[in-house]
Design a protein around this motif. Structure first.
Motif, short mmCIF file in Angstrom:
data_model
loop_
_atom_site.label_atom_id
_atom_site.label_comp_id
_atom_site.label_asym_id
_atom_site.label_seq_id
_atom_site.Cartn_x
_atom_site.Cartn_y
_atom_site.Cartn_z
N THR A 31 0.73 -1.20 0.15
CA THR A 31 0.07 -0.16 0.06
C THR A 31 1.05 1.24 0.01
OG1 THR A 31 -1.58 -1.24 1.30
CG2 THR A 31 -1.89 1.11 1.15
N TYR A 33 1.40 5.38 0.22
CA TYR A 33 0.98 6.68 1.14
C TYR A 33 1.72 7.97 0.65
CZ TYR A 33 -1.23 3.17 4.28
OH TYR A 33 -1.83 2.15 4.88
N ARG A 215 -2.79 6.37 9.98
CA ARG A 215 -4.20 6.97 10.00
C ARG A 215 -4.18 8.07 11.19
NH1 ARG A 215 -6.94 3.00 11.59
NH2 ARG A 215 -7.40 2.15 9.37
N ARG A 218 -2.84 11.33 9.89
CA ARG A 218 -3.45 11.65 8.86
C ARG A 218 -2.62 11.39 7.50
NH1 ARG A 218 -6.17 17.29 11.04
NH2 ARG A 218 -7.39 16.37 12.77
N LYS A 220 -2.71 9.27 4.38
CA LYS A 220 -3.72 8.21 4.01
C LYS A 220 -3.41 7.45 2.61
CE LYS A 220 -7.21 11.91 4.86
NZ LYS A 220 -8.38 12.87 4.51
N PRO A 221 -3.57 6.54 2.64
CA PRO A 221 -3.30 5.68 1.37
C PRO A 221 -3.68 6.42 -0.08
CG PRO A 221 -4.89 4.41 2.87
CD PRO A 221 -4.92 5.80 3.19
N SER A 222 -2.83 6.16 -0.92
CA SER A 222 -3.10 6.86 -2.33
C SER A 222 -2.06 6.15 -3.24
CB SER A 222 -2.36 8.31 -2.15
OG SER A 222 -2.62 9.16 -3.41
N LYS A 249 -3.77 16.55 -5.40
CA LYS A 249 -3.37 16.20 -4.18
C LYS A 249 -2.01 16.31 -3.81
CE LYS A 249 -3.75 12.18 -1.15
NZ LYS A 249 -4.09 10.70 -0.74
#
Length: 259
Positions: A31, A33, A215, A218, A220-222, A249
């Motif tokens: 994943t 982030y 999390r 702050r 976040k997955p991206s 973003k």
């Protein structure tokens, strides 16, 4: 590398490349982030007693430098496949490990199940691919539809990487900073200093607190493709509509208008 990160990394226990290679993630889940340098500083404080940092060289270096050159067709077929959200796609690149001097010609292929496989061979550099057999290697890669003769070097990036391994050796974090791009066709350059790209590679069967930690900070997955974002930022002639939200973003994180 920001000096504040170097001081923080000195507080983490070291792990060697040989020890890290023994970390087996049989049911791996990856994943990505996106974060800021301030968020990274907070993250390194939180994980101080929970993670080890990879130290590759005898001079106690805790980060590695990479240069990656991506190849594509003149029609940008591989970029377009990603932009158009094709499930099956590939990337062809030469990655240089500046700290060790190693250079590899690599093919990364993602299938329609979302799994990515990478194959590579050692080469001397970007300018010696045919002498080093990269064309024959590419011809032998299953389901690779584009021969090397139909590609050209297109986008090059440079970044520094920190690698962390948790104390249980059930996950790895790669943290990329200082990202910059050079388009080898248009000549344009773009610097994304201030952006931090984190990738968590963990055993999907084991609980990991890192997701909760990210999390709370702050972060976040991206999804994030260095190749595609680098191309979109340095070549105004290509399609970029499907990357506009991602560019916005990233722009917020580095406090710049990118779209």
């Amino acid at each position: 590398m920001d000096g504040r990160f170097l001081l923080q990394l000195k507080e983490l226990a070291p792990i060697s490349l040989k020890e890290m290679d023994s970390v087996s993630l049989m049911n791996r889940k990856d994943t990505k982030y996106l974060a800021t340098c301030n968020q990274l500083e907070s993250l390194l404080d939180v994980v101080r007693d929970k993670y080890m940092v990879l130290v590759k060289t005898s001079d106690d270096n805790r980060f590695s430098e990479y240069i990656t050159t991506y190849f594509d067709t003149p029609e940008r077929d591989m970029y377009i496949a990603h932009h158009n959200k094709r499930l099956t796609r590939q990337k062809v690149r030469v990655r240089e490990y500046l700290d060790s001097g190693d250079v590899f010609f690599e093919v990364k292929r993602k299938n329609n199940h979302g799994k990515t496989k990478k194959k590579r061979i050692p080469v001397a550099g970007v300018d010696t691919l045919y002498e080093d057999g990269a064309d024959r290697f590419l011809d032998g890669v299953a389901l690779m539809p584009i021969p090397l003769k139909n590609m050209e070097p297109y986008v090059r990036n440079h970044f520094e990487r920190i690698t962390l391994v948790n104390n249980q050796k059930s996950e790895r974090l790669t943290i990329d900073t200082g990202l910059s791009f050079q388009n080898l066709v248009t000549g344009n350059k773009f610097d994304l200093t201030g952006l931090v790209v984190i990738e968590v590679k963990r055993d999907g069967l084991c609980y990991s607190p890192i997701v909760d930690i990210l999390r709370e900070l702050r972060i976040k997955p991206s999804g994030f493709s260095k190749y595609c974002i680098g191309a979109a930022l340095t070549d105004m002639s290509i399609k970029r509509n499907n990357f506009k939200m991602k560019l916005r973003k990233v722009g917020k994180l580095v406090d710049r208008k990118l779209d």
